[in-house]
Design a protein around this motif. Structure first.
Motif, PDB file in Angstrom:
ATOM      1  N   LEU A  97      -6.780 -11.373 -15.367  1.00 45.85           N
ATOM      2  CA  LEU A  97      -7.424 -11.451 -14.311  1.00 45.85           C
ATOM      3  C   LEU A  97      -8.891 -10.591 -14.397  1.00 45.85           C
ATOM      4  CD1 LEU A  97      -4.910 -10.041 -11.445  1.00 45.85           C
ATOM      5  CD2 LEU A  97      -6.038 -12.380 -12.086  1.00 45.85           C
ATOM      6  N   GLU A  98     -10.044 -11.338 -14.178  1.00 41.25           N
ATOM      7  CA  GLU A  98     -11.561 -11.051 -14.533  1.00 41.25           C
ATOM      8  C   GLU A  98     -11.612  -9.910 -13.848  1.00 41.25           C
ATOM      9  OE1 GLU A  98     -13.751 -14.343 -15.248  1.00 41.25           O
ATOM     10  OE2 GLU A  98     -12.559 -14.892 -17.388  1.00 41.25           O
ATOM     11  N   ILE A 127       1.300  -1.575   0.293  1.00 38.95           N
ATOM     12  CA  ILE A 127      -0.450   0.201  -0.151  1.00 38.95           C
ATOM     13  C   ILE A 127       0.972   1.579   0.154  1.00 38.95           C
ATOM     14  CG2 ILE A 127      -1.780   1.580   1.455  1.00 38.95           C
ATOM     15  CD1 ILE A 127      -2.921  -1.087   2.420  1.00 38.95           C
ATOM     16  N   SER A 128       1.790   1.211   0.949  1.00 37.60           N
ATOM     17  CA  SER A 128       2.753   2.604   0.795  1.00 37.60           C
ATOM     18  C   SER A 128       3.364   2.382  -0.530  1.00 37.60           C
ATOM     19  CB  SER A 128       3.566   2.426   1.638  1.00 37.60           C
ATOM     20  OG  SER A 128       4.854   2.823   1.783  1.00 37.60           O
ATOM     21  N   MET A 129       4.376   1.441  -1.488  1.00 40.20           N
ATOM     22  CA  MET A 129       4.573   1.546  -2.443  1.00 40.20           C
ATOM     23  C   MET A 129       3.399   2.227  -3.826  1.00 40.20           C
ATOM     24  SD  MET A 129       6.894  -2.369  -3.030  1.00 40.20           S
ATOM     25  CE  MET A 129       8.056  -2.743  -1.550  1.00 40.20           C
ATOM     26  N   ILE A 130       2.298   1.796  -3.427  1.00 42.88           N
ATOM     27  CA  ILE A 130       1.308   2.171  -4.814  1.00 42.88           C
ATOM     28  C   ILE A 130       0.786   3.705  -4.120  1.00 42.88           C
ATOM     29  CG2 ILE A 130      -0.756   2.255  -5.430  1.00 42.88           C
ATOM     30  CD1 ILE A 130      -0.876  -1.258  -4.735  1.00 42.88           C
ATOM     31  N   ASP A 131       0.870   4.409  -2.650  1.00 46.35           N
ATOM     32  CA  ASP A 131       0.689   5.781  -2.980  1.00 46.35           C
ATOM     33  C   ASP A 131       1.653   6.484  -3.417  1.00 46.35           C
ATOM     34  OD1 ASP A 131      -1.515   5.048  -1.427  1.00 46.35           O
ATOM     35  OD2 ASP A 131      -0.790   5.134   0.991  1.00 46.35           O
ATOM     36  N   ARG A 132       3.510   5.615  -3.018  1.00 43.85           N
ATOM     37  CA  ARG A 132       4.422   6.965  -3.837  1.00 43.85           C
ATOM     38  C   ARG A 132       3.869   6.559  -5.282  1.00 43.85           C
ATOM     39  NH1 ARG A 132       7.966   3.263  -0.359  1.00 43.85           N
ATOM     40  NH2 ARG A 132       7.872   2.349  -1.720  1.00 43.85           N
ATOM     41  N   VAL A 133       3.466   5.651  -5.929  1.00 42.80           N
ATOM     42  CA  VAL A 133       3.733   5.537  -7.663  1.00 42.80           C
ATOM     43  C   VAL A 133       2.276   6.561  -8.038  1.00 42.80           C
ATOM     44  CG1 VAL A 133       2.976   4.250  -8.995  1.00 42.80           C
ATOM     45  CG2 VAL A 133       4.259   2.838  -7.792  1.00 42.80           C
ATOM     46  N   GLN A 134       1.228   6.571  -7.041  1.00 43.52           N
ATOM     47  CA  GLN A 134      -0.053   7.396  -7.379  1.00 43.52           C
ATOM     48  C   GLN A 134       0.349   8.793  -7.181  1.00 43.52           C
ATOM     49  OE1 GLN A 134      -2.913   6.034  -4.872  1.00 43.52           O
ATOM     50  NE2 GLN A 134      -3.765   4.836  -6.041  1.00 43.52           N
ATOM     51  N   THR A 185       4.274  -3.305 -16.318  1.00 41.41           N
ATOM     52  CA  THR A 185       3.573  -4.033 -15.183  1.00 41.41           C
ATOM     53  C   THR A 185       3.034  -3.930 -14.677  1.00 41.41           C
ATOM     54  OG1 THR A 185       6.460  -2.998 -13.317  1.00 41.41           O
ATOM     55  CG2 THR A 185       3.705  -3.835 -12.016  1.00 41.41           C
ATOM     56  N   LEU A 186       2.054  -3.147 -14.921  1.00 38.04           N
ATOM     57  CA  LEU A 186       0.120  -2.707 -15.358  1.00 38.04           C
ATOM     58  C   LEU A 186       0.232  -4.232 -15.450  1.00 38.04           C
ATOM     59  CD1 LEU A 186      -0.409   0.312 -14.584  1.00 38.04           C
ATOM     60  CD2 LEU A 186      -0.874  -0.970 -13.072  1.00 38.04           C
ATOM     61  N   ASN A 187       0.458  -4.125 -17.122  1.00 37.94           N
ATOM     62  CA  ASN A 187       0.435  -5.706 -18.123  1.00 37.94           C
ATOM     63  C   ASN A 187       0.740  -6.675 -17.711  1.00 37.94           C
ATOM     64  OD1 ASN A 187      -0.686  -2.856 -19.244  1.00 37.94           O
ATOM     65  ND2 ASN A 187       1.137  -3.037 -21.003  1.00 37.94           N
ATOM     66  N   THR A 188       1.108  -6.866 -16.708  1.00 36.12           N
ATOM     67  CA  THR A 188       1.755  -8.247 -16.188  1.00 36.12           C
ATOM     68  C   THR A 188       1.246  -8.671 -15.121  1.00 36.12           C
ATOM     69  OG1 THR A 188       4.398  -7.741 -16.384  1.00 36.12           O
ATOM     70  CG2 THR A 188       3.745  -9.763 -15.232  1.00 36.12           C
TER      71      THR A 188
END
Length: 293
Positions: free
Chosen positions: A253-254, A214-221, A245-248
């Protein structure tokens, strides 16, 4: 142009014929030894030092292991236990015949005058090669566990071994997935007053991993939003990496499938934890029955 004896110019002696490594590759085994040495230091010790063992190539130095060195350090003088150093070196080279001295390590957040003396001592041990110095900041949670690598060179009006400038070089920590939890555990213990920390359960490790994600996602956002707002200039390489990364991670995944996979993983973790506790209880009951009979 030569400088006279009265000149106050400062110069740095280039290593000359010494071979300079481009980068340092650090194995997790050596980090385990350094952190363990730090945890065992005396209360009145400001830092610990030790010897780095490894293999040199034409372009870099691979630090594979390390061993502690006894030393005393006051405000006025410093000394190394030479006999202990030689004994440890002899034992280490008997076990790891290919490894040689590549430098030394110390813990702490800064270099001082005595660091130049240690650098000069290990430069004599490495012969024609430059000695690597690893400075391990146990209180720094930045990249690579707060580890910095340096090369040293004498400097001054008349260059002396105790006058040294440390030049940083890139260092890469090589660790397997199974070694990372152990390093994190030692790192957490080094920050505690009594140098102890409890071993986390599987669920606690899962929770900590989720919080890290979650912390990593916040930094990316925050980074992406800053680029969109024009506050910073975006890096095309980072953008391509995020897209890959997002494509992988989302490929195939549905909707709702990711949540289902996560729930299944949590159930598997709970089952393993339950079975482990059951086996532990059975072993405890068996040992008590053995004592009774």
């Amino acid at each position: 142009m030569s400088l006279g004896a009265s000149s106050s110019a400062v110069h740095i002696n280039a290593p000359g014929a010494q071979r300079l490594p481009v980068a340092v590759r650090l194995d997790a085994t050596a980090v385990f030894t350094i952190l363990d040495h730090h945890l065992r230091k005396r209360d009145n010790q400001k830092r610990v030092i030790g010897t780095l063992m490894g293999i040199r190539t034409e372009s870099d130095v691979q630090v594979r292991s390390a061993f502690a060195v006894l030393h005393s350090e006051t405000a006025d003088q410093v000394a190394i236990d030479e006999e202990y150093f030689q004994n440890m070196l002899e034992v280490t080279q008997k076990v790891q015949t290919r490894e040689q001295i590549v430098g030394w390590y110390s813990t702490g957040s800064e270099l001082n005058n005595f660091s130049a003396l240690f650098q000069n001592y290990y430069a004599q041990q490495t012969g024609p090669h430059q000695a690597i110095h690893l400075l391990v900041d146990t209180g720094d949670r930045t990249k690579e566990f707060g580890i910095k690598a340096y090369l040293g060179s004498p400097m001054g009006v008349s260059a002396k071994p105790d006058n040294c400038v440390f030049v940083p070089v890139p260092v890469t920590l090589r660790q397997a997935d199974g070694e990372r939890p152990g390093l994190n555990l030692l790192r957490t213990a080094s920050e505690e007053p009594n140098h102890t920390t409890p071993v986390l359960t599987d669920l606690q490790n899962l929770e900590r991993s989720l919080l890290d994600v979650i912390s990593m996602i916040d930094r990316v956002q925050n980074y992406v939003q800053s680029v969109i707002d024009g506050d910073i200039q975006g890096d095309p390489a980072i953008g391509r990496f995020l897209l890959d990364t997002l494509n992988t991670t989302t490929e195939g995944l549905e909707k709702g499938k990711l949540e289902s996979l996560f729930n299944i993983h949590v159930q598997d973790t709970l089952m393993v934890s339950y079975l482990a506790n059951l086996v532990r209880s059975q072993a405890e009951v068996s040992s008590r029955l053995t004592l009774v009979t």
